[in-house]
Design a protein around this motif. Structure first.
Motif: not given
Length: 595
Positions: A162-181
Motif C-alpha cells: 500500500f505505497p500511498h498509505v503513510p507509515r508512522l513508526a513510534l518508539t520511546a526506546t531506541a539508541d542510534k543503531v536501533t533507530r537506523d535499523d
C-alpha cells in the motif's frame, strides 16, 4: 486536503494545543510522509496516530505487540469518541469488527504483528480505504533492539503493498543503531525521523546497593502513595515479594508468565483499575501496561540492559505527575549478566557488552544519574538535573585502592575458587574448620584487614570489583580474576568508592518523600471528592479510573471550580464526549463540595 487538526484536538481530546514534537509528527502524517517518531513515554505518542485517524478519511491500522496493551488503548480511544476496535485471537466479535471495517466505520483498528504480516489480512485491507499504518513499539523491529520480535521484520511487504498509505513508526526506546535499523526495516527515509529526546523530568531516579531488598522496597512503598510496580528477577521472587509486601497493608499482586492465564489476567486488570495497588512482576509484565498513574517503579535487581531500564522505569508517571524509579542492585547481578553474555550469539556480544558497561556507569557514578542515562541515547544533558539521588544528596567518595588490592591478593592466594563470604573471613582472620583444613591461616593475607575503616569497606569493595569485572563469579560461586584485575594490581589503577548518604526512613506519604507525589496536594477535600466520584463512575462503566479523567484533570477542576458545562469544557483533557458523559456528575460534586 485534510481538515485542520486543531479543532479536533480540542473537541476530541480536550487539549488546547500540541505538546513537544506532536505537531511536527502529525503534520508529516497528514502530508502523507513516512515518519519515525522517537518520543519518551508520557509525551503523547498515541495522539500522533489517534488524531490523524479522526482527521483523515479511512482507517488507521495500528500494529501493537501485546493484546493487553491494545485493549487498554482501545478503552482510552473509545472513551473520547474514536471509533476503534481490536482484531486479536481473544476477541469474540471478530466478524463484527471485519464488517465494520469493510463498511468504513472504524477510525482505528489494532492488530498484532503476527496478523498484520498474514496474507489474508493484507487481502482484507484492500476492501476499505486506509488512512495510515502506525507501528507502535517500533524498536521491536530491530534485531539490535532490546525487545526484538521477528514478526515485526515481516511488516515491510504489507507496507509496500500500500505505497500511498503513510507509515508512522513510534518508539520511546531506541539508541542510534536501533533507530537506523528501524528506518531501514520499515522503509522510512532518514529525513523522516523526529527525535523528541529521552528526558522524563518528572521521574526521580534513585539507585541503591542491596541491603535486605525486601525491607528497602517496603520502606519505599510505605512513603510513596499510589500504584507501583516492583520488578523481580524470577517467578518465585515475584510471589515471595508480593507476600512480604502485603503485610504492609497495601494491596499487592504477583504477575509472571507461569501463573494460570486467568489469574494473570485478573491480577493485571486489578492493578490497572487500582489507585494504590503494588504489583510484583517479572519483565513478562512489560509493554502491555498503558496505566498513566503509576507513581513508582522499583527494581529488585538489575534489568537486562540500559534500554530495558529506561523503558521499565518509563512506566512511572506517564501522566506527567512526579514519580520515582528506584533501582536496588548487587554485584551478583553483574556477574550473572556476564555469564548470560557468553550465551548470546557472537555478533551481538559487543553491543551487549556496551549496554552492560552503561549500566555499570549508571550505578557507579557519583554524579548525575540522568546525565548518564540520557547521554547513552545520544541526548545532550547538563551535569546537574536536580531530580536524582546524587544531585539531591551528593555522595562522598573514598580511595579504596589498598583494600581492593588486599581483596584481589586474597582471591589469588586462596586459589581463585572461594566465594565472597570466605574471602572476607580470610581477610578478617575468622578461623573456621575450612580455613584450618586448607591451610589458609598461614597465608600472608590472613587477618590482613583489621581496622574499622577497612572492615567497613570490604563488602562495597568486593561489589565494586565485581562491577568493574576485576572479579568474576565462576559456575560454583567462587571468585576469580577478571580482565579488570591487572590494572589495579599492576598499574596502580585507583578504586574510588561512592559513599551513599544514609537515607532517612519516612512514614507513608510524608512531605519530602522520595516520590515527590502530588496525589492529593495540600489535602484538598474537593480533589478527594472528585476522585471518589471518578472511582464510582469507573466502577459503573467497568473501566479503570484514569479512563474517565487523569488526576491532573481533577486537580484543575478543584483549582478552577467550573460552575457550568461551558466552563468545564475549558479544562485541559475534557473533550466533547467526556463532557457529555461526565460533566454534570463532576459539576454536582463541585457545587456540593467546592462552595
Amino acid at each position: 486536503m485534510p481538515r485542520d487538526p486543531l479543532p479536533l484536538l480540542h473537541s476530541t481530546f480536550g487539549f488546547p494545543g500540541f505538546r513537544g514534537v506532536q505537531e511536527s509528527v502529525v503534520t508529516r502524517v497528514l502530508a502523507g510522509d513516512n515518519t519515525l517518531a522517537v518520543m519518551p513515554t508520557g509525551a503523547g505518542k498515541s495522539l500522533c496516530y489517534q488524531l490523524p485517524s479522526v482527521v483523515l478519511e479511512g482507517t488507521c491500522v495500528v500494529v501493537s505487540p501485546l493484546i493487553a496493551l491494545m485493549h487498554d488503548q482501545l478503552r482510552a480511544a473509545t472513551a473520547v469518541g474514536i471509533r476503534a476496535a481490536t482484531l486479536t485471537s481473544v476477541d469474540t466479535d471478530q466478524m463484527e469488527t471485519i464488517a465494520r471495517f469493510r463498511r468504513g466505520e472504524l477510525d482505528l483498528l489494532y492488530v498484532a504483528p503476527e496478523r498484520a504480516s498474514n496474507m489474508a489480512f493484507r487481502e482484507l485491507l484492500t476492501q476499505a480505504p486506509l488512512a495510515l499504518f502506525a507501528i507502535d513499539e517500533a524498536h521491536c523491529v530491530s534485531e539490535w533492539g532490546h525487545d526484538f520480535r521477528p514478526d515485526y521484520r515481516l511488516l515491510r511487504p504489507l507496507l509496500d503493498h500500500f505505497p500511498h498509505v503513510p507509515r508512522l513508526a513510534l518508539t520511546a526506546t531506541a539508541d542510534k543503531v536501533t533507530r537506523d535499523d528501524i528506518l531501514d526495516q520499515l522503509g522510512i527515509p532518514r529525513e523522516g525521523m523526529i527525535v523528541a529526546g529521552f528526558d522524563r523530568p518528572n521521574i526521580r531516579y534513585t539507585i541503591s546497593p542491596k541491603d535486605n531488598t525486601t525491607r528497602q522496597i517496603a520502606d519505599l512503598i510505605a512513603e510513596t502513595p499510589g500504584a507501583g510496580i516492583v520488578y523481580c528477577q524470577s517467578r518465585a521472587g515475584t510471589e515471595k515479594m508480593a507476600e512480604a509486601l502485603a503485610r504492609s497493608g497495601r494491596p499487592t499482586r504477583a504477575y509472571h508468565a507461569g501463573l494460570d492465564p486467568q489469574v494473570r489476567a485478573r491480577n493485571q486488570a486489578d492493578f490497572v483499575a487500582s489507585e494504590d495497588m503494588v504489583i510484583c512482576a517479572t519483565v513478562a509484565f512489560g509493554m502491555g501496561i498503558d496505566k498513566p498513574d503509576v507513581r513508582f517503579v522499583a527494581h529488585a535487581g538489575m534489568p537486562k540492559s540500559i534500554e530495558s531500564y529506561y523503558q521499565e522505569t518509563g512506566r512511572a508517571g506517564r501522566d506527567g505527575d512526579p514519580a520515582v524509579a528506584h533501582l536496588f542492585w548487587g554485584a551478583e547481578d553483574f556477574a550473572k549478566a556476564r555469564q548470560r553474555m557468553s550465551e548470546v550469539e557472537p555478533a551481538r556480544q559487543a553491543g551487549e557488552r556496551v549496554r552492560l558497561q552503561a549500566l555499570g556507569a549508571l550505578v557507579e557514578t557519583p554524579g548525575c544519574r540522568r546525565k548518564i542515562l540520557l547521554r547513552h541515547f545520544g541526548d545532550d544533558a547538563p551535569d546537574y538535573c536536580g531530580n536524582c539521588d546524587n544531585c539531591l544528596n551528593p555522595p562522598g567518595a573514598v580511595d579504596a585502592t589498598e583494600v581492593a588490592k588486599k581483596v584481589l591478593s586474597a582471591v589469588f592466594r586462596t586459589g581463585q575458587s572461594f566465594g565472597m563470604g570466605y574471602i572476607e573471613q580470610v581477610l578478617t582472620g575468622v578461623s573456621t574448620e575450612r580455613s584450618l583444613m586448607n591451610g589458609h591461616e598461614a597465608l600472608g593475607v590472613w587477618g590482613l584487614v583489621s581496622s574499622a575503616d577497612e572492615l567497613a569497606l570490604l563488602k562495597p569493595v568486593i561489589r565494586a570489583l565485581l562491577l568493574r569485572d576485576a572479579l568474576r563469579a565462576n559456575d560454583f560461586g567462587g571468585l576469580e580474576f577478571g580482565p579488570g584485575a591487572r590494572g589495579i594490581l599492576k598499574e596502580n589503577e585507583e578504586v574510588s568508592l561512592i559513599l551513599q548518604p544514609k537515607r532517612e526512613r519516612r512514614g507513608r506519604g510524608r512531605s519530602g518523600s522520595s516520590a515527590g507525589t502530588v496525589a492529593n496536594p495540600s489535602g484538598d477535600p474537593l480533589f478527594e471528592a472528585l476522585r471518589a466520584k471518578r472511582r464510582a463512575l469507573a466502577a459503573e462503566a467497568s473501566v479503570p479510573p484514569y479512563v474517565i479523567f487523569h488526576d491532573s484533570v481533577l486537580r484543575e477542576m478543584a483549582t478552577l471550580k467550573p460552575r457550568s458545562l461551558s466552563a468545564m469544557a475549558n479544562i485541559t483533557g475534557v473533550g466533547e464526549r467526556k463532557l457529555t458523559a461526565y460533566g454534570d456528575a463532576f459539576l454536582q460534586v463541585i457545587r456540593e463540595e467546592g462552595a
